[in-house]
Design an enzyme around this catalytic site. Structure first.
Site, PDB file in Angstrom:
ATOM      1  N   HIS A 114       0.841  -1.202   0.000  1.00  0.00           N
ATOM      2  CA  HIS A 114       0.000   0.000   0.000  1.00  0.00           C
ATOM      3  C   HIS A 114       0.876   1.252   0.000  1.00  0.00           C
ATOM      4  CE1 HIS A 114       0.962   0.342   4.209  1.00  0.00           C
ATOM      5  NE2 HIS A 114       0.462  -0.865   4.450  1.00  0.00           N
TER       6      HIS A 114
ATOM      7  N   HIS B 276       4.032   1.519   2.303  1.00  0.00           N
ATOM      8  CA  HIS B 276       5.213   0.797   1.819  1.00  0.00           C
ATOM      9  C   HIS B 276       5.937   1.613   0.745  1.00  0.00           C
ATOM     10  CE1 HIS B 276       2.550  -2.816   2.937  1.00  0.00           C
ATOM     11  NE2 HIS B 276       3.496  -2.760   3.853  1.00  0.00           N
TER      12      HIS B 276
ATOM     13  N   CYS C  24      -2.444  -8.330  19.789  1.00  0.00           N
ATOM     14  CA  CYS C  24      -3.040  -7.935  18.508  1.00  0.00           C
ATOM     15  C   CYS C  24      -2.288  -8.680  17.421  1.00  0.00           C
ATOM     16  CB  CYS C  24      -2.953  -6.423  18.271  1.00  0.00           C
ATOM     17  SG  CYS C  24      -3.480  -5.994  16.590  1.00  0.00           S
TER      18      CYS C  24
ATOM     19  N   CYS D 149      -7.075  -2.427  19.901  1.00  0.00           N
ATOM     20  CA  CYS D 149      -5.716  -2.026  19.528  1.00  0.00           C
ATOM     21  C   CYS D 149      -5.743  -0.607  18.959  1.00  0.00           C
ATOM     22  CB  CYS D 149      -5.176  -3.000  18.468  1.00  0.00           C
ATOM     23  SG  CYS D 149      -3.689  -2.381  17.650  1.00  0.00           S
TER      24      CYS D 149
ATOM     25  N   HIS E  76      -5.484  -0.931  15.195  1.00  0.00           N
ATOM     26  CA  HIS E  76      -6.468  -1.766  14.500  1.00  0.00           C
ATOM     27  C   HIS E  76      -7.803  -1.772  15.245  1.00  0.00           C
ATOM     28  CE1 HIS E  76      -2.477  -3.307  13.286  1.00  0.00           C
ATOM     29  NE2 HIS E  76      -3.034  -3.255  12.101  1.00  0.00           N
TER      30      HIS E  76
HETATM   31 ZN   LIG Z   1      -2.827  -3.873  16.145  1.00  0.00          ZN
END
Ligand SMILES: [Zn+2]
Length: 479
Positions: free
Chosen positions: A21, A24, A129, A146, A149
């Site tokens: 993505h 990166h 996570c 998290c 996330h």
């Molecule tokens: Zn995470």
């Protein structure tokens, strides 16, 4: 011992659990600009990137794809290599953590830490996570999720594990981070020092029920935790503890702001335990779109390969490096990319090269003392590069391009046909092309080939030896 001619730089290694993505893409470009700058100065550079292939996240992604993990990471890593190729990333080493040379280094290091009594057996109970492959405490969570996330469920883990005595390095870490200028930018150093005000907990470095990983050498029923395994890639890439390592280390690690903790607290502690000099950690920001974070679930994404196909690698590289001050978060918009492509690359740089080469082909050149190039702020550009102010380096180079364009205009060279002034301009374009090489290497190489000079830093101040010049092909077509 001075090692001033060697320079090691790395990107983080990517989880190949999904497609590459924008993050990166951006990180690789940032590291590539620095690596190319150092090569330009004459350094021997070891630039590494790669993929982080072990762990539960990969194990699950492989299963979902109906492949065995080994095949899965091989196939996915090809896509990451391809991304680097498309972006013109000049890496010297693409390392996968499934490689034997990496495993060898990991085992050697784990055995050493065990022998030195930095590892002990215990039981871990806590929150994990899988997307971060990281243990968290309740305090780290935001609304029970998290912080990176929030859309995923965290997992509770209770298992026998081996701990690394992270806590015993706290004092030394604080001292080194305070005194050794290890973390850039300063705001990240302060963040980490603030977090170090809380006592450090020892780190679980093994997993019991994760089979896809490197076996723990002193307890083969367990695998080594992904982060411990992954961080060591920076050493296996330079063949620690052998000659290459001795030449190149300490490295500069270019990383995103979400993994500073792992690269400073965890990695630095492991290195302190091994008695290895601490590397520099250089932290870039995130790319947002329309002020929003990239998110697969919300459909906010950037396809790096589609952008390169549309505008070319150099335009994309230039846009990101010019628009986002290095170290800060920045916003991506295709409209803004098109504007910079047209107004700066095509109208300013492209036009300058095209006009000057057209006139020089027609009227010829006559060697003289280049006074025009004195407007180029070379010392300041060097300073910006050394301070990682990459956008500012570009601003200075483009300020000089403006000066050159004004010179053509003011001196009415199409009327005066002044061969000396044309020489000054050709010689100045040479300097511009050399300085732009870290950012837009493809374009610089085209100019160098047409003018017949080598892309080396010392050639900036050496007068160009060319007598005849050919009108250049168009460098950037307007979109
Ligand atoms: Zn995470």
């Amino acid at each position: 011992m001075t090692k001033k001619n060697y320079f090691q730089i790395s990107t983080a290694i990517d989880y190949p659990s999904g497609l590459p993505h924008a993050g990166h893409m951006y990180e690789k470009i940032c590291a590539d600009v620095i690596a190319r700058w150092k090569r330009l100065l004459g350094y021997k550079v070891h630039f590494s990137t790669g993929t982080d292939c072990h762990g539960l996240k990969i194990q699950r992604a492989a299963k979902k794809a109906g492949k065995n993990p080994e095949q899965f990471v091989d196939d996915m890593s090809k896509i990451f290599r391809e991304l680097s190729k498309v972006l013109n990333i000049s890496y010297d080493d693409f390392i996968m953590t499934t490689e034997k040379r990496h495993e060898k280094t990991v085992l050697q290091i784990l055995n050493h830490l065990q022998k030195k009594n930095y590892i002990y057996k215990g039981e871990y109970e806590g929150i994990y996570c899988v997307d971060c492959e990281t243990f968290y405490t309740e305090k780290n969570l935001i609304n029970g999720k998290c912080p990176y996330h929030p859309e995923k469920e965290i997992e509770k883990v209770k298992e026998e594990t081996y701990f690394f005595k992270l806590g015993s390095f706290q004092k030394k870490l604080i001292e080194d981070i305070k005194t050794k200028n290890l973390i850039w930018p300063k705001k990240k150093r302060i963040e980490i020092l603030n977090r170090l005000k809380e006592p450090l907990k020892d780190l679980s470095i093994s997993r019991t029920n994760v089979s896809w990983g490197i076996e723990l050498p002193f307890d083969k029923k367990k695998t080594i935790a992904v982060w411990t395994d992954a961080l060591i890639n920076y050493l296996s890439s330079v063949d620690y503890p052998n000659k290459k390592f001795k030449d190149f280390w300490p490295a500069v690690h270019v990383i995103g702001s979400d993994i500073v903790w792992h690269h400073t607290i965890i990695w630095y502690s492991i290195l302190l335990a091994l008695g290895i000099e601490l590397p520099k950690v250089v932290v870039h920001g995130f790319i947002n779109v329309g002020g929003e974070k990239l998110s697969k679930s919300k459909g906010i994404s950037i396809d790096p390969i589609a952008l390169v196909n549309r505008y070319g690698a150099d335009s994309l590289r230039y846009f990101l490096m010019r628009t986002i001050p290095f170290g800060d978060d920045g916003d991506f918009s295709e409209q803004a990319l098109v504007e910079r492509h047209n107004n700066e690359l095509a109208n300013k740089l492209g036009n300058l090269v095209s006009r000057v080469t057209t006139l020089a082909e027609k009227y010829g050149l006559e060697k003289c003392n280049n006074k025009l190039v004195k407007n180029l702020k070379l010392k300041e550009i060097e300073k910006h590069f050394e301070n990682y102010e990459l956008d500012k380096a570009l601003n200075e180079i483009f300020a000089f391009i403006d000066v050159c364009n004004e010179y053509v205009q003011k001196e009415k060279l199409w009327e005066s046909k002044d061969k000396k002034k044309l020489f000054e301009l050709v010689d100045s374009i040479k300097a511009i092309a050399i300085l732009l090489y870290p950012f837009i290497p493809g374009t610089s190489e085209k100019i160098a080939k047409n003018f017949g000079f080598e892309i080396k830093y010392e050639n900036i101040s050496k007068p160009i030896t060319i007598k005849k010049i050919k009108k250049a092909e168009i460098l950037f077509r307007k979109v």
